[in-house]
Design an enzyme around this catalytic site. Structure first.
Site, PDB file in Angstrom:
ATOM      1  N   CYS A   1       0.840  -1.190   0.000  1.00  0.00           N
ATOM      2  CA  CYS A   1       0.000   0.000   0.000  1.00  0.00           C
ATOM      3  C   CYS A   1       0.881   1.247   0.000  1.00  0.00           C
ATOM      4  CB  CYS A   1      -0.929  -0.007   1.213  1.00  0.00           C
ATOM      5  SG  CYS A   1      -1.946   1.484   1.379  1.00  0.00           S
TER       6      CYS A   1
ATOM      7  N   CYS B   1       0.588   2.818   3.649  1.00  0.00           N
ATOM      8  CA  CYS B   1       0.904   2.047   4.850  1.00  0.00           C
ATOM      9  C   CYS B   1       1.715   0.829   4.436  1.00  0.00           C
ATOM     10  CB  CYS B   1      -0.366   1.650   5.619  1.00  0.00           C
ATOM     11  SG  CYS B   1      -1.416   0.476   4.735  1.00  0.00           S
TER      12      CYS B   1
ATOM     13  N   CYS C   1      -4.703   0.001   0.062  1.00  0.00           N
ATOM     14  CA  CYS C   1      -5.369  -1.089   0.768  1.00  0.00           C
ATOM     15  C   CYS C   1      -6.867  -0.843   0.868  1.00  0.00           C
ATOM     16  CB  CYS C   1      -4.771  -1.267   2.170  1.00  0.00           C
ATOM     17  SG  CYS C   1      -4.924   0.186   3.229  1.00  0.00           S
TER      18      CYS C   1
ATOM     19  N   HIS D   1      -7.392   2.942   2.703  1.00  0.00           N
ATOM     20  CA  HIS D   1      -6.700   4.008   1.964  1.00  0.00           C
ATOM     21  C   HIS D   1      -7.168   4.113   0.522  1.00  0.00           C
ATOM     22  CE1 HIS D   1      -3.298   3.714   5.122  1.00  0.00           C
ATOM     23  NE2 HIS D   1      -4.130   4.697   5.414  1.00  0.00           N
TER      24      HIS D   1
ATOM     25  N   CYS E   1     -15.246 -26.926  -5.170  1.00  0.00           N
ATOM     26  CA  CYS E   1     -14.200 -27.837  -5.645  1.00  0.00           C
ATOM     27  C   CYS E   1     -13.768 -28.822  -4.567  1.00  0.00           C
ATOM     28  CB  CYS E   1     -13.000 -27.037  -6.156  1.00  0.00           C
ATOM     29  SG  CYS E   1     -12.400 -25.796  -4.990  1.00  0.00           S
TER      30      CYS E   1
ATOM     31  N   HIS F   1      -8.342 -23.286  -4.104  1.00  0.00           N
ATOM     32  CA  HIS F   1      -8.953 -24.211  -5.058  1.00  0.00           C
ATOM     33  C   HIS F   1      -8.400 -25.615  -4.823  1.00  0.00           C
ATOM     34  CE1 HIS F   1     -10.872 -25.579  -8.675  1.00  0.00           C
ATOM     35  NE2 HIS F   1      -9.743 -25.884  -9.273  1.00  0.00           N
TER      36      HIS F   1
END
Length: 822
Positions: free
Chosen positions: A170, A173, A190, A203, A304, A782
């Protein structure tokens, strides 16, 4: 007449089914052409509505484009269209008619002239009904996202920003997760803070409020099929039809990206490094497989885990015979509502996977068309397990949701359902069952106690300390941190290489027993426990314990490579029982404290409430859970730590008394309560009378309760599971216990209860299947299954079934072994 109609018509529609569906106009259950005659003979119901969807290729004009439709093709069924067929090239038309059995007299619909008004109303109600699964849980269905009104004319600043394939952070931050790329200026910021301590500092939203740039895409979700796009101005998730162009502005080639939990991996830069690529065998040309046993399962949205387990289950002959082999009998004797019958649904799913009817290769003309168009148009549609998932997950708070789940937990859940719904004396889950001998030794007196318990899988710890490439791991970690600090692409991933022998050794080593109460000392003492196989199962399921919690209590996974053997010998783990020279611990119970309030006397052998680990309680409370719930979680898990208590919270958080104050349960039997208050009492293997009363109050016979408690060392929860898994032990069984109460001791007959059925044999096994997980935790990612069939490995990736070129046996999560006959 409308009041007689059900709220929904129960239909499962396979679009490649040549015969369509026949809906009974009395029960509103739907059947394929091969089963409607059976239903007619069984019930005598003679009126069915025949539904069929026709898929046709659009007529091409002289320029090659599709001509405008010459007729108004009505699509009135609430069915999903085939995602693999391009809507620009194909069109759909639904057909409906009434069929009268046994003469198969047909009446086309609509037909106002010939049909009575009430019949016409009933037919219209069926045709206009919504799918039961959409109405069942609308929150689990992904609605069609709107196209953002800013997508067509989005302004993108020419500021030279280029986004690296990984290593993001970010801009405001230090957060490196839940990051969003603003599609106007390329800022990486973020997202919001969530209730589960994930998310960010908001943010990205602050940046929008400052600058007014409306669209952002979530990094880590970009794949060739799309990405998660959010419109701050419209305050909702949206689609961006020009996303590929907008991402290319910042140097992101959308067609070569794969979404991951930690970031993006460019296939051209680091081929076959991320587990997503290795496990799915990305980059290799996989040949599709067709025919019986090579049918895939459509992903219903994080289903799945179910698909992978069921593919492995129905590759086992015992399950094939129990369900598909008994198909006529199961279908003939199924209840009037087969949607609520476990055996019917198992048989239906097994038949779909094994019959080959839904896994047929494309005809030659279709193959030529794909080559001429130079486009990939998958032909494997698979079958949709919606009805099966709805039934097996019913009343389960996790499996009934649309969230990702743990395949190992679903496997045990399925085994439990098989046990409770077995067909006569046949129980295919017997092939997994084995006995574990647990040997507990008091470290001070050196005396021992042997007990046995039932299990269905072997859990192997990951022996990280035994990694053979520690120097490489240290060097990689230093390089990775340096790359992240300087915002450079991450180095090629280095996985810890763990010898399988080290994991097996860790499994067999003694472990400390927390809060061990020594009956020899009649006080708490240090104790160690070792586990061995009292019997070996026909099929051994091995789970690698890859999942744990980080210091921040965020679930994480060990990304390791383990050299799993094709041939496995565990004969050296055979239990040996009490050895010469060993002295058994006295069969004496700990002191019992009987509370005034017996409201919640559902647990036994619990810790003293004054000994609750308050540090674990506070760790859980800081995560936002109610304080009393945290105390109960730590109490009922026996002070085994915050991680175990957290799992208890997840399972029980929907209960109405979840946050109520802790009420101490009773411990022992009423017959010995008076003596137990002042000291320990010899039990002679007699289950506590209070626990027996709890089970009998649930409707079970007293003999069943005693037998179950004796088989599970008087553990209430395990005893209930034992009763459900042994329905043959009823009141009229041969087991009869004559009990006599004595003021000084409880004496029972010498009759030994029959233990759980096991198929003991050699401990030599051969690997035939494994399930792999991609992602950072069981709550995301997955699952893919590899199965060895006809001498070669096959990959089952949802609806896609292909011959495997490089099966990643070292990255699996669950392994299935079959016994080698001795």
């Amino acid at each position: 007449m409308d009041a007689c109609l059900p709220p929904r018509t129960l239909m499962v529609f396979y679009q490649n089914s040549e015969g369509g569906l026949y809906v009974c106009m009395n029960t509103f259950l739907a059947f394929g052409r091969e089963h409607v005659e059976r239903h007619f003979r069984k019930t005598g119901q003679s009126v069915y509505m025949h539904l069929k969807r026709h898929v046709r290729e659009k007529v091409k004009g002289a320029s090659g484009g599709a001509l405008p439709k010459r007729r108004n093709s009505k699509i009135f069924l609430d069915l999903d269209t085939d995602d693999d067929l391009n809507s620009d090239d194909y069109e759909y038309e639904d057909e409906a008619k009434l069929v009268i059995f046994p003469d198969h007299y047909e009446i086309a619909l609509p037909n106002i002239e010939e049909l009575p008004a009430l019949v016409t109303i009933a037919c219209d109600a069926v045709l206009s009904s919504k799918s039961p699964y959409r109405k069942q849980d609308p929150d689990t269905w992904e609605h069609e996202l709107p196209v953002s009104k800013y997508a067509n004319n989005l302004t993108q600043l020419d500021n030279g920003v280029r986004i690296p394939p990984s290593g993001w952070k970010c801009a405001r931050c230090d957060l490196r997760e839940n990051l969003w790329l603003n599609l106007t200026d390329g800022s990486v910021l973020c997202g919001k803070w969530f209730f589960d301590s994930s998310g960010g500092n908001g943010h990205a939203l602050e940046h929008y409020r400052d600058m007014g740039y409306p669209l952002a895409v979530k990094l880590g979700t970009i794949t060739p099929d799309g990405a998660d796009v959010y419109s701050f101005q419209e305050e909702e998730p949206v689609t961006d039809p020009h996303l590929a162009k907008h991402l290319a502005h910042f140097g992101i080639d959308m067609l070569h990206m794969h979404g991951t939990e930690n970031g993006l991996r460019d296939n051209d830069i680091k081929p076959r490094v991320s587990e997503w690529e290795v496990i799915q065998e990305t980059g290799t040309k996989l040949k599709p497989m067709y025919g019986p046993g090579y049918t895939g399962l459509k992903n219903l949205g994080n289903s799945c885990y179910l698909s992978s387990v069921m593919q492995a289950i129905f590759s086992i002959p015992e399950f094939q015979r129990a369900y598909v082999g008994n198909l006529p009998r199961i279908f003939d004797y199924s209840p009037l509502d087969p949607t609520q019958d476990f055996n019917t649904q198992m048989t239906k799913l097994g038949h779909g996977l094994l019959s080959g009817q839904y896994s047929k290769p494309p005809v030659k003309s279709e193959l030529i068309e794909q080559v001429m168009k130079e486009e990939h148009k998958p032909q494997q549609n698979g079958i949709s397990p919606r009805m099966f998932k709805a039934f097996v997950s019913k009343s389960h708070p996790e499996f009934s949701s649309n969230r990702q789940q743990d395949a190992q937990e679903f496997f045990l859940h399925l085994v439990n359902l098989v046990e409770r719904n077995r067909i006569g004396s046949e129980n295919p889950s017997d092939v997994f069952r084995f006995l574990v001998e647990e040997r507990i030794q008091c470290c001070q007196t050196r005396k021992v106690r042997y007990t046995e318990r039932v299990d269905y899988l072997m859990q192997l710890p990951v022996a990280m300390e035994a990694a053979t490439n520690k120097d490489e791991l240290i060097a990689y970690e230093l390089t990775r941190r340096e790359a992240e600090a300087n915002r450079r692409p991450l180095p090629e991933l280095v996985r810890a290489k763990i010898p399988f022998s080290a994991c097996l050794q860790a499994f067999s080593e003694p472990e400390n027993v927390d809060d061990f109460w020594s009956s020899a000392l009649q006080a708490k003492s240090a104790g160690v426990k070792t586990s061995r196989f009292a019997s070996f199962p026909e099929y051994l399921v091995v789970q690698i314990k890859k999942f744990t919690f980080g210091l921040d209590w965020v679930p994480k996974k060990f990304d390791v490579s383990i050299d799993m053997p094709d041939l496995l010998d565990i004969n050296h783990l055979r239990a040996r029982g009490l050895q010469p020279g060993e002295e058994e611990l006295p069969d004496i119970s700990p002191p019992i404290v009987i509370p005034d309030d017996s409201k919640d006397r559902l647990m036994n052998q619990l810790i003293d409430p004054s000994d609750i680990d308050e540090s674990s309680v506070m760790q859980l409370a800081e995560m936002g859970f109610p304080l009393e719930a945290c105390r109960k979680a730590v109490y009922f898990t026996g002070n085994m730590g915050a991680e175990v208590a957290f799992n208890w919270i997840i399972v029980h958080m929907e209960e109405p008394d979840f946050a109520e104050p802790l009420t101490m349960p009773g411990y022992g039997g009423a017959a010995s309560a008076g003596a137990s208050v002042f000291g320990a009492t010899g039990l002679d293997n007699q289950p506590p009378e209070e626990t027996v009363s709890i089970i009998t109050s649930m409707g079970f016979h007293r003999n069943q309760a005693i037998q179950a408690l004796r088989a599970t060392n008087s553990n209430l929860e395990r005893a209930l599971d034992w009763i459900f898994s042994h329905p043959e032990f009823e009141e009229d069984s041969n087991f009869v216990t004559e009990m006599e109460n004595n003021a000084n001791a409880n004496i029972i007959s010498e009759a030994k209860p029959e233990g759980p059925r096991v198929k003991d044999g050699s401990g030599m096994y051969e690997l035939f299947a494994f399930i792999s997980h991609m992602g950072t935790s069981t709550m995301s990612g997955h699952y893919v299954c590899h199965i060895k069939k006809e001498g070669r490995w096959v990959i089952y990736n949802d609806h896609r079934v292909c011959a495997s070129e490089r099966p990643p046996k070292d990255l699996g999560y669950m392994y299935f072994y079959r016994r080698i006959p001795s």
